[in-house]
Design an enzyme around this catalytic site. Structure first.
Site, PDB file in Angstrom:
ATOM      1  N   ARG A 151       1.005  21.579  19.684  1.00 55.44           N
ATOM      2  CA  ARG A 151       1.982  22.588  20.095  1.00 55.44           C
ATOM      3  C   ARG A 151       3.250  22.528  19.253  1.00 55.44           C
ATOM      4  NH1 ARG A 151       1.126  21.014  26.321  1.00 55.44           N
ATOM      5  NH2 ARG A 151       1.229  19.015  25.269  1.00 55.44           N
ATOM      6  N   ILE A 152       3.771  21.313  19.026  1.00 53.03           N
ATOM      7  CA  ILE A 152       4.999  21.189  18.241  1.00 53.03           C
ATOM      8  C   ILE A 152       4.720  21.514  16.778  1.00 53.03           C
ATOM      9  CG2 ILE A 152       6.766  19.573  17.449  1.00 53.03           C
ATOM     10  CD1 ILE A 152       6.558  18.173  20.151  1.00 53.03           C
ATOM     11  N   ASP A 171      -5.251  17.689  10.737  1.00 53.44           N
ATOM     12  CA  ASP A 171      -5.534  17.472  12.151  1.00 53.44           C
ATOM     13  C   ASP A 171      -7.036  17.573  12.346  1.00 53.44           C
ATOM     14  OD1 ASP A 171      -5.872  17.607  14.966  1.00 53.44           O
ATOM     15  OD2 ASP A 171      -3.800  18.299  15.177  1.00 53.44           O
ATOM     16  N   ASP A 256      14.027  10.214  13.835  1.00 56.73           N
ATOM     17  CA  ASP A 256      14.627  10.355  15.168  1.00 56.73           C
ATOM     18  C   ASP A 256      14.085   9.302  16.124  1.00 56.73           C
ATOM     19  OD1 ASP A 256      16.225  11.816  17.176  1.00 56.73           O
ATOM     20  OD2 ASP A 256      14.280  12.332  18.043  1.00 56.73           O
ATOM     21  N   GLU A 261      13.653   0.666  20.059  1.00 59.82           N
ATOM     22  CA  GLU A 261      14.806   1.520  20.333  1.00 59.82           C
ATOM     23  C   GLU A 261      15.711   0.887  21.377  1.00 59.82           C
ATOM     24  OE1 GLU A 261      13.491   5.460  21.305  1.00 59.82           O
ATOM     25  OE2 GLU A 261      12.654   5.818  19.311  1.00 59.82           O
ATOM     26  N   HIS A 283      16.965   9.401  18.783  1.00 65.23           N
ATOM     27  CA  HIS A 283      15.911   9.927  19.656  1.00 65.23           C
ATOM     28  C   HIS A 283      16.407  11.155  20.419  1.00 65.23           C
ATOM     29  CE1 HIS A 283      11.982   8.640  21.847  1.00 65.23           C
ATOM     30  NE2 HIS A 283      12.107   9.957  21.803  1.00 65.23           N
ATOM     31  N   LEU A 284      16.733  12.189  19.671  1.00 67.44           N
ATOM     32  CA  LEU A 284      17.302  13.404  20.242  1.00 67.44           C
ATOM     33  C   LEU A 284      16.297  14.535  20.398  1.00 67.44           C
ATOM     34  CD1 LEU A 284      20.691  13.589  18.274  1.00 67.44           C
ATOM     35  CD2 LEU A 284      20.239  12.546  20.501  1.00 67.44           C
ATOM     36  N   GLY A 285      15.019  14.247  20.226  1.00 69.02           N
ATOM     37  CA  GLY A 285      14.016  15.310  20.262  1.00 69.02           C
ATOM     38  C   GLY A 285      14.071  16.161  21.513  1.00 69.02           C
ATOM     39  N   ALA A 286      14.343  15.539  22.652  1.00 75.89           N
ATOM     40  CA  ALA A 286      14.402  16.286  23.912  1.00 75.89           C
ATOM     41  C   ALA A 286      15.826  16.454  24.416  1.00 75.89           C
ATOM     42  CB  ALA A 286      13.571  15.564  24.973  1.00 75.89           C
TER      43      ALA A 286
END
Length: 534
Positions: A151-152, A171, A256, A261, A283-286
């Site tokens: 999806r991403i 993939d 990211d 972490e 880690h700002l993906g969300a």
């Protein structure tokens, strides 16, 4: 009745609380305070977390009433899914909540690397004006390689194509037709690495994918290429990445996520942070307002479904996925058929076929396998059986299952048949359907006998040599015991002359009365069916 307790262990958006509604006792605890968390879990029916709270075997053991762990996000590294499954606890996440945010951050990293934006900002903020020091590169007519076209990955492909780039992807689970629909060319991994000017990775973290981009892969890449990881820490071998960057094997990296972490703050312990050609974010993906709200609302809805006993589409330890509205009404029917099956069975089940026939054949009905096993095992095992652990219990008992789907259904629009082989070699079948516009669940077949009985809570099933007066015998005995017969159907006798009666009664039938009735009618099959209420 006390409300189910929903424990919120980390800060979530106000919309999450609103989505839960008034039917729950919502409590709060600091999930990073281990003693406080374990104490609060004692009464919890559900716990909502993000990434800081660890739900492991110890936490699950401290929560005897727990039914669902909900992670308001995508990753589940902090949840012991295997232990939760064994305990019958559903684990849910919000798999689509951050996909747009993660895709946009990936594009941001690619642009930051191409135009050296962070370094140029730091230089200018420090008082320098060095335009010639930060010459970048255009995306136009470059090749971007996407590892993982889920999806991403698909969202990134769509966004980058507006820049005039060529998008290639690796993939192994994507068909050429799907790739063509996305305007993407599928390549083998080595070919992608060799051709790409930018490589971005979007794979799940598994033993097979951990470190999948390492020293060997960096040697294949162009010296002018950049690599980006906004997916999961550890997909890129960080030590190999440092060597590749310092040796000039690739031009730069955008990160990211990290293996550990947060990574160590000083460059000695985590040297990638000291390199000028590395762009990092924590880690700002969300980490957008929209993604956080979507995640909280999504898992709140899942918690409501789970605590209401429904199947949750986003449960990660339940096979099934999104359930079509046309399929959903049959779930409860199949579960009841499973209980009916166990009630009639006289021996241990060794294999089970779930046959789905009719218009449902055009849909994904894999959830019916879960429903059948849950119903069959509900009164067999001592533990609480759920959609989560039913397949595990079946596997432990050596029960093999098959889902058979056929469009042909001569008698009914749709019919589901449970056909099981028992330990003594005999075969038992129970068939059911949803009837009429009200979709009334009915049993329509037992061991080849055709009947049509609405499924209620209390039933009696008996088979005997067909002869006049049988109905009067058991009718009189039940009447004398004050047990009302709410419904009765007698199936036509088979070739051996034996008939099958299915009775619906208003209350349970005592054991002594069952034995008396069995002897009076001379039944070779006499079973009491007690369906549990959800």
């Amino acid at each position: 009745m006390p409300k189910p307790v929903v424990l919120i262990a980390e800060e979530l958006s106000p919309a999450t609380i609103d989505a839960l509604g008034p039917d729950f006792d919502v409590r709060h605890v600091d999930g990073t305070d281990r003693p406080a968390l374990l104490s609060a879990l004692a009464d919890a029916h559900a716990v909502l977390i993000r990434s800081a709270t660890k739900v492991d075997a110890e936490a699950l053991a401290a929560a005897p009433a727990l039914k669902v762990v909900a992670r308001a996000g995508v990753g589940l590294d902090n949840v012991d899914i295997k232990a939760a499954t064994t305990a019958g606890v559903m684990v849910v996440n919000a798999p689509t909540s951050n996909i747009i945010s993660a895709a946009e951050l990936t594009v941001g990293h690619i642009l930051s690397l191409a135009r050296r934006i962070p370094a140029a900002h730091a230089s200018l903020a420090g008082g320098a004006w060095k335009r010639s020091s930060y010459t970048g590169t255009e995306l136009f007519e470059k090749t971007v390689g996407i590892i993982g076209l889920g999806r991403i990955g698909a969202l990134i492909a769509a966004r980058l194509q507006a820049f005039g780039v060529t998008v290639v992807a690796y993939d192994p689970y994507v068909t050429p037709t799907r790739a063509q629909q996305l305007g993407v060319q599928l390549l083998e991994l080595d070919d992608l690495l060799a051709q790409s000017d930018f490589v971005t990775i979007h794979m799940p973290k598994t033993p097979e994918t951990t470190g999948m981009i390492g020293a060997e892969q960096f040697r294949i890449m162009k010296k002018t290429a950049f690599v980006v990881n906004v997916a999961r820490g550890g997909l890129i071998d960080e030590a190999a990445l440092y060597t590749a960057l310092t040796d000039g094997e690739i031009a730069g990296a955008g990160l990211d996520v990290f293996t550990s972490e947060p990574p160590a703050a000083d460059g000695t312990a985590f040297p990638l942070l000291s390199l000028p050609n590395v762009v990092v974010t924590p880690h700002l993906g969300a980490s957008t307002d929209e993604a956080q709200e979507k995640a909280g609302v999504s898992v709140a809805k899942s918690v409501k479904l789970a605590l209401e006993g429904d199947l949750v589409p986003d449960a990660v330890n339940v096979a099934g996925g999104i359930i079509d509205p046309f399929v959903r009404p049959g779930i409860a029917l199949v579960e009841k058929l499973g209980q009916f099956f166990t009630g009639i069975s006289h021996s241990a089940l060794t294999s089970l076929d779930i046959e789905v026939r009719g218009e449902l054949a055009a849909y994904d009905v894999s959830v019916y396998r879960l429903a059948a096993l849950k119903g069959i095992l509900a009164n067999v095992v001592s533990e609480n059986v759920s959609y989560v652990n039913a397949p595990l219990f079946a596997e432990q008992r050596g029960i093999e299952t098959r889902l058979i789907v056929e469009a042909e259904s001569p008698l009914y629009r749709n019919i589901t048949i449970l056909r099981g082989t028992l330990a003594d070699g005999s075969v038992l079948t129970v068939a059911g359907t949803l009837a009429g516009t009200r979709m009334v669940p009915k049993v329509v077949g037992i061991n080849g006998y055709e009947i049509e009985v609405p499924i209620e809570r209390h039933h009696l099933v008996m088979r005997y040599a067909d002869r006049p007066g049988i109905v009067a015998i058991y009718g009189q005995k039940l009447g004398s015991a004050g047990i009302n017969i709410a419904g009765l159907q007698v199936a036509q006798a088979d070739a051996s002359g034996r008939a099958l009666s299915v009775l619906t009664v208003d209350s349970p039938v005592p054991d002594d009365l069952l034995e008396d009735m069995r002897e009076s009618v001379g039944a070779d099959l006499f079973r009491r069916i007690e369906l549990t209420e959800e």
